[in-house]
Each structure stands twice: as C-alpha cells, then as structure tokens.
Write a protein that holds these residues in place. Structure first.
Motif, mmCIF file in Angstrom:
data_model
loop_
_atom_site.group_PDB
_atom_site.id
_atom_site.type_symbol
_atom_site.label_atom_id
_atom_site.label_comp_id
_atom_site.label_asym_id
_atom_site.label_seq_id
_atom_site.Cartn_x
_atom_site.Cartn_y
_atom_site.Cartn_z
ATOM 1 N N GLY A 39 0.428 0.773 -13.538
ATOM 2 C CA GLY A 39 1.906 0.826 -12.684
ATOM 3 C C GLY A 39 1.613 0.801 -11.602
ATOM 4 N N GLU A 40 2.384 1.355 -10.718
ATOM 5 C CA GLU A 40 2.623 1.752 -9.336
ATOM 6 C C GLU A 40 1.347 2.536 -9.338
ATOM 7 N N VAL A 41 0.941 2.946 -8.053
ATOM 8 C CA VAL A 41 0.051 4.045 -7.801
ATOM 9 C C VAL A 41 0.093 5.179 -6.684
ATOM 10 N N SER A 42 0.610 5.971 -6.655
ATOM 11 C CA SER A 42 0.864 6.823 -5.466
ATOM 12 C C SER A 42 -0.650 7.565 -4.279
ATOM 13 N N LEU A 43 -0.888 8.217 -5.359
ATOM 14 C CA LEU A 43 -2.264 8.975 -4.897
ATOM 15 C C LEU A 43 -3.316 9.157 -5.472
ATOM 16 N N CYS A 44 -4.395 8.200 -4.821
ATOM 17 C CA CYS A 44 -5.964 7.898 -6.106
ATOM 18 C C CYS A 44 -6.884 9.062 -5.439
ATOM 19 N N GLU A 45 -7.945 10.274 -6.096
ATOM 20 C CA GLU A 45 -8.786 10.470 -5.261
ATOM 21 C C GLU A 45 -10.048 10.714 -5.984
ATOM 22 N N MET A 46 -10.868 9.907 -4.953
ATOM 23 C CA MET A 46 -12.894 9.974 -5.738
ATOM 24 C C MET A 46 -13.467 11.141 -5.738
ATOM 25 N N VAL A 47 -14.022 11.293 -7.028
ATOM 26 C CA VAL A 47 -15.442 12.201 -6.718
ATOM 27 C C VAL A 47 -17.023 12.437 -6.546
ATOM 28 N N PHE A 48 -16.589 11.277 -4.877
ATOM 29 C CA PHE A 48 -17.804 11.068 -4.710
ATOM 30 C C PHE A 48 -17.674 9.971 -4.890
ATOM 31 N N ARG A 49 -19.027 9.376 -5.893
ATOM 32 C CA ARG A 49 -19.349 8.188 -6.374
ATOM 33 C C ARG A 49 -19.264 7.974 -7.680
ATOM 34 N N THR A 50 -19.177 8.831 -8.613
ATOM 35 C CA THR A 50 -19.040 9.668 -10.369
ATOM 36 C C THR A 50 -18.207 8.602 -10.125
ATOM 37 N N ASN A 51 -17.898 8.602 -11.835
ATOM 38 C CA ASN A 51 -16.461 7.730 -12.594
ATOM 39 C C ASN A 51 -15.494 8.117 -12.690
ATOM 40 N N TRP A 52 -15.437 9.798 -12.198
ATOM 41 C CA TRP A 52 -14.305 10.704 -12.015
ATOM 42 C C TRP A 52 -12.957 9.509 -10.980
ATOM 43 N N LEU A 53 -12.204 9.135 -11.308
ATOM 44 C CA LEU A 53 -11.396 9.053 -10.482
ATOM 45 C C LEU A 53 -9.250 10.346 -10.800
ATOM 46 N N LEU A 54 -9.327 11.241 -9.729
ATOM 47 C CA LEU A 54 -7.954 11.656 -10.205
ATOM 48 C C LEU A 54 -6.293 10.733 -9.474
ATOM 49 N N VAL A 55 -5.874 10.446 -10.124
ATOM 50 C CA VAL A 55 -4.511 9.635 -9.965
ATOM 51 C C VAL A 55 -3.504 10.123 -10.160
ATOM 52 N N ILE B 28 0.894 -1.324 0.314
ATOM 53 C CA ILE B 28 0.024 -0.197 -0.079
ATOM 54 C C ILE B 28 0.899 1.064 -0.061
ATOM 55 N N THR B 29 0.508 1.635 -1.301
ATOM 56 C CA THR B 29 1.718 3.617 -1.172
ATOM 57 C C THR B 29 0.155 4.506 -0.223
#
Length: 323
Positions: free
Chosen positions: A49-65, A9-10
């Motif tokens: 690949g290796e993921v450092s950070l991910c932020e959801m946008v509530f439960r929408t289809n958008w992921l910030l990676v 886990i990162t």
C-alpha cells in the motif's frame, strides 16, 4: 521527513551508515544503495500500500515500516522473506523513526517510545512537547553510549537520555536538558558515537555543535545571514565532518572542529525538501523529494563541485539486496 509530492514520494531516510536510503511512496517502497546508486529492493502498492515511513537497521534484513492506512502501527518487515514479523500499535500516529542495531525510537505526538529490536518490547519512554517538530536522534555505534536526543519542553532546549539505563514501562531516569537556542529547534543530529550533537533553530543561520558529555557548546558553524529552514544535518562516520541542507537549496560542509567550510552548488532550481549524507571524507550526497540524487566532491582547499546527478526513481533495480 514525510510529505506527499507530485513525484509520489512521501518520505526519504538514510540508513545508519549512510550507505543506503529508503524512498517511501504512495505506490509502495524502494530501497537504494548510495555509491554506486543502485535500487536494492522494490515493493509495489499491492504488497504494502502507500508507505509513510521506513527505517532501515543498517544493512540487515529488518525494515521498520509505517503504512498510510495504519499510521499508528509500526510493522517489522523481514526483507529476506518479504513478510511482516511483528507489529506494535500506538495510541497516536507515528511521526518519525530512528533506529540503531538493537533499538528503535518511535516519535509520537507527545512522547518518544524506545523499543528493543527485533522483539519490539518497550524499554524507554521520553515525554516531549506536542507542539515540537518530530525530531529525534540516536547514537548508532554499537559500542557507543546509547544516547537519545529530542526536543525538551523549554523553547530552544533539548533533552539527552541514555536509553541503556532505561526503566521499563516508565519515564526513564531524568534526562539532561541543554539550552541550545532562543527559538524553537528545527533540526538535530548526533555523531555515530554520541560524543557530538548538532542543532539548528528556526532562524537557521547557524549550526551549533555540542559536547554531549560536558553539555557545552564547542563550535558555531555559520550557514548564512538569511533565515532558513534547515531540513537535515548529518555527521560523517567519524564525527569529524558536518553537512546540512536547507530551503535555500544549498549544501554546506564543515569540519566539526570549525576551521573550514564549503558551500556546494545548488542541488535544485527550486528549494525542495532534501536530506544530506557523506559517502566518504571528500564527498557528500543530497537526495530530494522530487526524486533527484546529487553527489558533491569537496577538498580541504575549499573547492566543491557536483560530480553526479541522477533521477533515482528511474534507476534500475538489482536482484540481490546487500546484507
């Protein structure tokens, strides 16, 4: 929160309504529903690949990676199509992300840039001290004031900025500065409607609650007498409850009006980095970087017990993502 552990886990992060969380891994990315605990999405190393950070946008289809091989690049991932739709490259590594439905705050070495969603156009800029921890909080209620909180240049102080009044391409109108502690800030959180702010300093003995309108302290919540590194502070959806976890390995829950407190059982035998959130007004969960999930139930009378325990990396997946 981002670091590499033997679990792979990162970083971990709850979404805005605390109903899901992301688990970034050296081997990809997983997304979980909190209650019940179910894996909702799974990306392997070949895909991301290796993921450092991910932020959801509530439960929408958008992921910030943010991926480890491109630490200065913010990617907008469409989970429905499992494809990247946009990218923004910054001049320094991305240290943290905080999103609301229409904006994302990107914490960099000496500034926070606020981008619109899903266009990723910059709408605000806030200068921050390079020596500060990558702290940032954003009010998430759609109809609330669009308040951003972050460390200020004076020790123990933070700045509050209404990003809806931002001036594109420049330092936004002067933020309000609030002197919160005598030592450096290590953790902060805004209630979803932006009315309350919670802060902790490097001493970690108290959590201070602030009224963001008057900039006045409204309560001091005692965490303990020993110094502690506070990992996470969170409000419930209404802002009536506050929880925190620290390197002491305990979960604390308070009424935001300061009239009762709970100290719940130790989440882990050894203090490890953890995050906390509420599932409702009588229960909270703790997720840890060793891959463990803990649910605690508490009552106004002061009773508190652990009601669930799982290794979330071992939880099976579900075919359909919750939107």
């Amino acid at each position: 929160m981002a670091r590499r552990r033997s679990s792979g886990i990162t970083s971990l992060a709850f979404n805005q309504n605390q109903g899901c969380f992301t688990c970034c891994l050296t081997s990809g990315l997983r997304i979980y529903n909190v209650d019940p605990l179910v894996e909702k999405a799974h990306y392997n190393k070949e895909e991301l690949g290796e993921v450092s950070l991910c932020e959801m946008v509530f439960r929408t289809n958008w992921l910030l990676v943010v991926r480890a091989r491109k630490p200065s690049s913010l990617m907008l991932l469409d989970d429905q199509q499992r494809a990247f739709k946009a990218e923004v490259l910054f001049k320094s590594p991305i240290r943290a992300l905080r999103a609301r439905k229409d904006k994302v705050a990107v914490v960099l070495t000496s500034s926070i840039q606020v981008l619109s969603l899903p266009s990723l156009q910059r709408v605000a800029l806030l200068r921050t001290p390079a020596s500060a921890r990558p702290l940032c909080a954003l009010a998430t209620d759609t109809n609330a004031i669009q308040l951003l909180a972050a460390p200020a240049h004076r020790k123990g102080s933070l700045q509050l900025l209404d990003v809806s009044r931002a001036v594109k391409g420049a330092q936004s109108s002067s933020p309000a500065v609030v002197g919160c502690h005598q030592t450096d800030l290590v953790c902060l959180s805004l209630s979803p409607n932006g009315a309350k702010l919670a802060t902790a300093s490097e001493r970690g003995t108290i959590i201070r609650l602030w009224d963001t309108s008057s900039k006045q302290m409204i309560h001091e919540l005692r965490r303990g007498s020993d110094y502690a590194d506070v990992y996470c502070i969170n409000f419930n959806c209404s802002g009536s409850l506050v929880c925190c976890v620290s390197d002491k390995g305990t979960l604390h829950v308070w009424a935001a009006r300061g009239n009762f407190a709970h100290v719940c059982a130790t989440p882990a035998a050894n203090p490890i980095k953890a995050l906390c959130a509420f599932t409702d007004d009588t229960s909270a969960v703790v997720i840890c970087e060793d891959g463990t999930f803990h649910k605690f139930t508490f009552s106004a009378e002061g009773n508190c017990h652990r009601s669930d325990f799982e290794y979330f990396l071992q939880v099976g997946d579900d075919d359909e993502f919750l939107h």
